[in-house]
Scaffold this motif. Sequence first.
Motif, short mmCIF file in Angstrom:
data_model
loop_
_atom_site.label_atom_id
_atom_site.label_comp_id
_atom_site.label_asym_id
_atom_site.label_seq_id
_atom_site.Cartn_x
_atom_site.Cartn_y
_atom_site.Cartn_z
N LEU A 159 0.84 -1.19 0.00
CA LEU A 159 0.00 0.00 0.00
C LEU A 159 0.88 1.25 0.00
O LEU A 159 1.83 1.36 0.79
CB LEU A 159 -0.89 0.02 1.24
N LYS A 160 0.57 2.19 -0.87
CA LYS A 160 1.24 3.49 -0.85
C LYS A 160 0.33 4.49 -0.14
O LYS A 160 -0.85 4.62 -0.46
CB LYS A 160 1.53 3.99 -2.27
N LEU A 161 0.89 5.18 0.85
CA LEU A 161 0.15 6.17 1.64
C LEU A 161 0.87 7.50 1.50
O LEU A 161 2.05 7.62 1.84
CB LEU A 161 0.09 5.74 3.10
N THR A 162 0.18 8.50 0.99
CA THR A 162 0.81 9.80 0.72
C THR A 162 0.48 10.81 1.82
O THR A 162 -0.53 10.72 2.50
CB THR A 162 0.35 10.37 -0.64
N ARG A 163 1.38 11.80 1.96
CA ARG A 163 1.21 12.93 2.88
C ARG A 163 0.80 12.45 4.27
O ARG A 163 -0.24 12.83 4.79
CB ARG A 163 0.20 13.93 2.32
N VAL A 164 1.63 11.61 4.86
CA VAL A 164 1.25 11.01 6.15
C VAL A 164 1.06 12.08 7.22
O VAL A 164 1.70 13.14 7.20
CB VAL A 164 2.29 9.97 6.62
N GLN A 165 0.16 11.81 8.13
CA GLN A 165 -0.19 12.74 9.20
C GLN A 165 -0.30 11.99 10.52
O GLN A 165 -0.17 10.77 10.57
CB GLN A 165 -1.50 13.45 8.87
N GLY A 166 -0.52 12.74 11.60
CA GLY A 166 -0.51 12.14 12.93
C GLY A 166 -1.51 11.02 13.12
O GLY A 166 -1.22 10.02 13.79
N THR A 167 -2.69 11.14 12.53
CA THR A 167 -3.72 10.11 12.69
C THR A 167 -3.40 8.82 11.95
O THR A 167 -4.08 7.81 12.14
CB THR A 167 -5.09 10.64 12.20
N ASP A 168 -2.35 8.82 11.11
CA ASP A 168 -1.97 7.61 10.38
C ASP A 168 -1.19 6.62 11.25
O ASP A 168 -1.00 5.48 10.86
CB ASP A 168 -1.12 7.96 9.15
N GLU A 169 -0.74 7.07 12.41
CA GLU A 169 0.03 6.16 13.28
C GLU A 169 -0.87 5.03 13.76
O GLU A 169 -2.04 5.24 14.11
CB GLU A 169 0.59 6.93 14.47
N GLY A 170 -0.31 3.82 13.79
CA GLY A 170 -1.10 2.69 14.28
C GLY A 170 -0.64 1.36 13.70
O GLY A 170 0.42 1.25 13.08
N PHE B 167 -2.08 16.31 14.98
CA PHE B 167 -0.91 17.04 15.45
C PHE B 167 -1.27 17.82 16.72
O PHE B 167 -2.37 18.34 16.85
CB PHE B 167 -0.38 17.98 14.37
N TYR B 168 -0.28 17.93 17.62
CA TYR B 168 -0.52 18.50 18.95
C TYR B 168 -0.01 19.94 19.06
O TYR B 168 1.07 20.27 18.57
CB TYR B 168 0.18 17.66 20.01
#
Length: 279
Positions: free
Chosen positions: A107-118, A197-198
């Motif tokens: 899987l390719k995931l672009t522009r990763v962000q904080g909610t992608d962690e897991g 993001f915090y």
Amino acid sequence: METGPDSLFVTLLLLLHSSHSESEKFEVLGPTDVIAAVAGDDIILPCYLKPNISAEDMTVDWLNLDFLDGRVYRYQNHRIIRDDQIPSYIGRTSLFKEELWRGNTSLKLTRVQGTDEGRYKCFIKAKSWYDDFTIQVLIKAVGSKPVVSIEGHREGGMGLLCESEGWHPQPELLWLDSEGVHLSAGPPETHRDFKGFYTVKQHVIVQETDTNRFTCRVQQSRINEKIETEVHLPSELFDYATPLRMAFIVLCCLGGVTVIGLSLAICCIHNKKGNGEMI
């Protein structure tokens, strides 16, 4: 024992079915190490079949196990199924379709962000067989340089506010004096935006020192990052300072006015007495 045409036909069917079932068996494999990504980057979550048989006629599901309804991506019947996809992944996920024929289901995931962690599960299903593999993804984001603002005089000293945004994971905020000693401050305030993001901020009341230098430090131990801002307060700011000092000044002024008033009153009384005696 005689073997008739019917029994031979059944035996042949069983052999064909067994052969077909064996040919569909596969393992789903991927990396055993954690995948660490910097926010904003594109990443690939590796997943493939062993043996390298074609996945073009299979169902490929990518799930984020940290979500209740965690479908990140689904490929089925030679097309993308967008039903029930987590909204934050829409437009940011894709397979390498030209690689499906040799079992590459990454899987390719672009522009990763904080909610992608897991934890991500790669789940592959054929007609009579399925298997899956789980990958751990960590996201790193270093926030902005702390901004320190002066809030004015507070009881006991001068009020300061420090704020920093754009961190992941959640950071810690510290106030330090010029010697690096932690200052007692108010409770930290934390906000998490829709991308995960915090933002952190914290108030502190400082008293005048020999240097009047104070530091706000924001740090995140898991990603081994810290940023700090030092502020120098001129002594003049403290001269107009605290409510107690202001109260003292007001009392002194009132006392001075009272003394002057009494003095004038006494003078007036003496003048009246003097005029009375002359008459």
